[in-house]
Design an enzyme around this catalytic site. Structure first.
Site, PDB file in Angstrom:
ATOM      1  N   MET A  31       0.901  -1.377  -0.068  1.00  0.00           N
ATOM      2  CA  MET A  31      -0.052   0.148  -0.058  1.00  0.00           C
ATOM      3  C   MET A  31       0.967   1.202   0.068  1.00  0.00           C
ATOM      4  O   MET A  31       0.413   2.335   0.311  1.00  0.00           O
ATOM      5  CB  MET A  31      -0.928   0.089   1.165  1.00  0.00           C
ATOM      6  CG  MET A  31      -1.731  -1.391   1.432  1.00  0.00           C
ATOM      7  SD  MET A  31      -3.271  -1.024   2.030  1.00  0.00           S
ATOM      8  CE  MET A  31      -2.728  -0.811   3.876  1.00  0.00           C
ATOM      9  N   ALA A  33       4.158   4.060   1.163  1.00  0.00           N
ATOM     10  CA  ALA A  33       4.810   4.409   2.053  1.00  0.00           C
ATOM     11  C   ALA A  33       5.981   3.469   2.366  1.00  0.00           C
ATOM     12  O   ALA A  33       6.031   2.811   3.694  1.00  0.00           O
ATOM     13  CB  ALA A  33       3.892   4.757   3.409  1.00  0.00           C
ATOM     14  N   HIS A  38       9.113  -3.571   3.286  1.00  0.00           N
ATOM     15  CA  HIS A  38       8.540  -3.732   1.925  1.00  0.00           C
ATOM     16  C   HIS A  38       9.843  -4.235   0.856  1.00  0.00           C
ATOM     17  O   HIS A  38       9.770  -5.037   0.198  1.00  0.00           O
ATOM     18  CB  HIS A  38       7.888  -2.607   1.407  1.00  0.00           C
ATOM     19  CG  HIS A  38       6.611  -2.044   2.017  1.00  0.00           C
ATOM     20  ND1 HIS A  38       6.833  -0.639   2.829  1.00  0.00           N
ATOM     21  CD2 HIS A  38       5.666  -2.581   2.175  1.00  0.00           C
ATOM     22  CE1 HIS A  38       5.514  -0.775   3.231  1.00  0.00           C
ATOM     23  NE2 HIS A  38       4.715  -1.619   2.958  1.00  0.00           N
ATOM     24  N   LYS A 152       5.004 -10.151   9.072  1.00  0.00           N
ATOM     25  CA  LYS A 152       4.364  -9.263  10.290  1.00  0.00           C
ATOM     26  C   LYS A 152       2.760  -9.375  10.174  1.00  0.00           C
ATOM     27  O   LYS A 152       2.363  -9.377  11.202  1.00  0.00           O
ATOM     28  CB  LYS A 152       4.780  -8.018   9.833  1.00  0.00           C
ATOM     29  CG  LYS A 152       4.059  -7.111  10.647  1.00  0.00           C
ATOM     30  CD  LYS A 152       4.724  -5.727  10.720  1.00  0.00           C
ATOM     31  CE  LYS A 152       4.292  -4.433  11.225  1.00  0.00           C
ATOM     32  NZ  LYS A 152       2.706  -4.322  10.621  1.00  0.00           N
ATOM     33  N   SER A 188       6.850  -0.436   9.865  1.00  0.00           N
ATOM     34  CA  SER A 188       5.499  -0.229   9.737  1.00  0.00           C
ATOM     35  C   SER A 188       5.078   1.148   8.877  1.00  0.00           C
ATOM     36  O   SER A 188       5.768   2.158   9.451  1.00  0.00           O
ATOM     37  CB  SER A 188       4.378  -0.474  10.535  1.00  0.00           C
ATOM     38  OG  SER A 188       2.929   0.034  10.304  1.00  0.00           O
TER      39      SER A 188
HETATM   40  P1  AMP Z   1       1.412  -2.982   3.403  1.00  0.00           P
HETATM   41  O1  AMP Z   1       1.975  -1.714   2.616  1.00  0.00           O
HETATM   42  O2  AMP Z   1       1.387  -2.643   4.948  1.00  0.00           O
HETATM   43  O3  AMP Z   1       0.086  -3.628   3.028  1.00  0.00           O
HETATM   44  O4  AMP Z   1       2.454  -4.030   3.679  1.00  0.00           O
HETATM   45  C1  AMP Z   1       2.851  -4.888   2.218  1.00  0.00           C
HETATM   46  C2  AMP Z   1       3.530  -5.781   2.674  1.00  0.00           C
HETATM   47  O5  AMP Z   1       4.573  -5.902   3.165  1.00  0.00           O
HETATM   48  C3  AMP Z   1       2.914  -7.030   3.288  1.00  0.00           C
HETATM   49  O6  AMP Z   1       3.032  -8.094   2.779  1.00  0.00           O
HETATM   50  C4  AMP Z   1       3.421  -6.696   4.663  1.00  0.00           C
HETATM   51  O7  AMP Z   1       3.172  -8.003   5.400  1.00  0.00           O
HETATM   52  C5  AMP Z   1       4.905  -6.548   4.448  1.00  0.00           C
HETATM   53  N1  AMP Z   1       5.228  -5.804   5.512  1.00  0.00           N
HETATM   54  C6  AMP Z   1       5.110  -4.731   6.142  1.00  0.00           C
HETATM   55  N2  AMP Z   1       5.848  -4.589   7.258  1.00  0.00           N
HETATM   56  C7  AMP Z   1       6.821  -5.385   7.312  1.00  0.00           C
HETATM   57  C8  AMP Z   1       7.854  -5.639   8.045  1.00  0.00           C
HETATM   58  N3  AMP Z   1       8.144  -4.888   9.216  1.00  0.00           N
HETATM   59  N4  AMP Z   1       8.779  -6.943   7.518  1.00  0.00           N
HETATM   60  C9  AMP Z   1       8.317  -7.683   6.645  1.00  0.00           C
HETATM   61  N5  AMP Z   1       7.481  -7.418   5.816  1.00  0.00           N
HETATM   62  C10 AMP Z   1       6.556  -6.236   6.083  1.00  0.00           C
END
Ligand code: AMP
Length: 290
Positions: A31, A33, A38, A152, A188
């Protein structure tokens, strides 16, 4: 690195990559940021795949709080620079109307405990409907051989694996370890919304997980006792958790001891930011032998 906004452009590029002989196509759904968590998924995709797609889409369907959706950080220019530097071949950054055009009427719903506990209890059952719907659309749009997700969001990985198996989507789901800041806080996109004081308080979440791991290493295998270890650390830091859960790592059903691999998962609001973290608990060899 290319940036595309439509599914048809993405399909064209993927077709071309396959024609050019790229062995495997990898997808990293995000998503935006972007942070090192990521980027670790991109590195894993680069290791396994000849062509790497990153999607950047703040999926409105998985947000159950309007303020969370509104306040979600958006920084496309910085993200595309980071993606490029990490070796992404194409960023797919559609508008909501591209994925959910007028008349869109389908929801992908995974039933059972996987979508009823933990985050579903905290954020509402619609959250995983939104996740399953968008991830199925992204996997179909990209036609990827493998897709990379972070441990996570352990529940998300289980829901996506179930959905892919049930729908026969031919994409391997690869789970990658959680990337943390040096003080242990899981990276995050929401961390940027923590004030300095909140940030210091939030470290109690990984500390609580570490306290559980330490107690298990000393032979404490009952989840009630392990639960107290975690809540003691959180309470001492002034955090009232939304949940501290010990669940079977495959089914997410409640676990009373660490006989099978157990997921210890925590959700807590720090300031206005809702944070989640988890650790996988398995019996240390020394205990298993006893
Ligand atoms: P998001 O942008 O928050 O939807 O996350 C995109 C992907 O990155 C998802 O598969 C999350 O699980 C992964 N992700 C987010 N934070 C972390 C982290 N600290 N370590 C590893 N993967 C992460």
């Amino acid at each position: 690195m290319k940036i595309v906004r439509t599914v048809s452009e993405l399909r064209g590029i993927v077709r071309q990559a396959r024609t050019n002989g790229s062995a495997l196509i990898g997808l990293v759904p995000t998503m935006g940021a972007l942070h090192d968590g990521h980027l670790s998924l991109v590195h894993a995709a680069r290791r396994d795949c000849g062509f790497v797609i990153m999607s950047i889409f703040v999926n409105p369907k998985q947000f159950t709080e309007a303020a969370d959706l509104e306040g979600y950080p958006r920084q496309e220019a910085a993200d595309t620079a980071l993606a490029d530097a990490a070796g992404v071949d194409v960023v797919f950054a559609p508008d909501a109307s591209e994925l959910y055009p007028d008349g869109f009427a389908t929801t992908v719903h995974v039933t059972g405990p996987l979508t009823q506990t933990l985050e579903a209890a905290g954020r509402g059952p619609e959250h995983f409907d939104g996740v399953a719907t968008v991830v199925s659309k992204l996997l179909i749009a990209a036609g990827a051989d493998a897709a990379f997700f972070g441990q996570k969001d352990a529940q998300q990985v289980l829901v996506v694996r179930r959905m892919v198996a049930d729908l026969g989507i031919p994409t391997d789901i690869v789970a990658c370890p959680t990337v943390r800041d040096s003080d242990g806080l899981a990276k995050s996109s929401r961390n940027v919304r923590l004030s300095g004081a909140d940030r210091a308080q939030a470290v109690a979440i990984p500390r609580a997980l570490e306290a559980v791991e330490a107690a298990l290493a000393l032979g404490e295998t009952g989840t009630d006792a392990l639960h107290s270890r975690a809540t003691t650390v959180l309470t001492a830091a002034g955090i009232t958790p939304e949940y501290v859960a010990f669940v079977d790592a495959r089914t997410l059903l409640p676990a009373t001891d660490i006989a099978e691999p157990v997921l210890c998962a925590i959700a807590a609001r720090v300031g206005s930011v809702r944070l989640i973290d988890n650790t996988l608990l398995t019996l240390p060899d020394t205990i298993e032998e006893n």
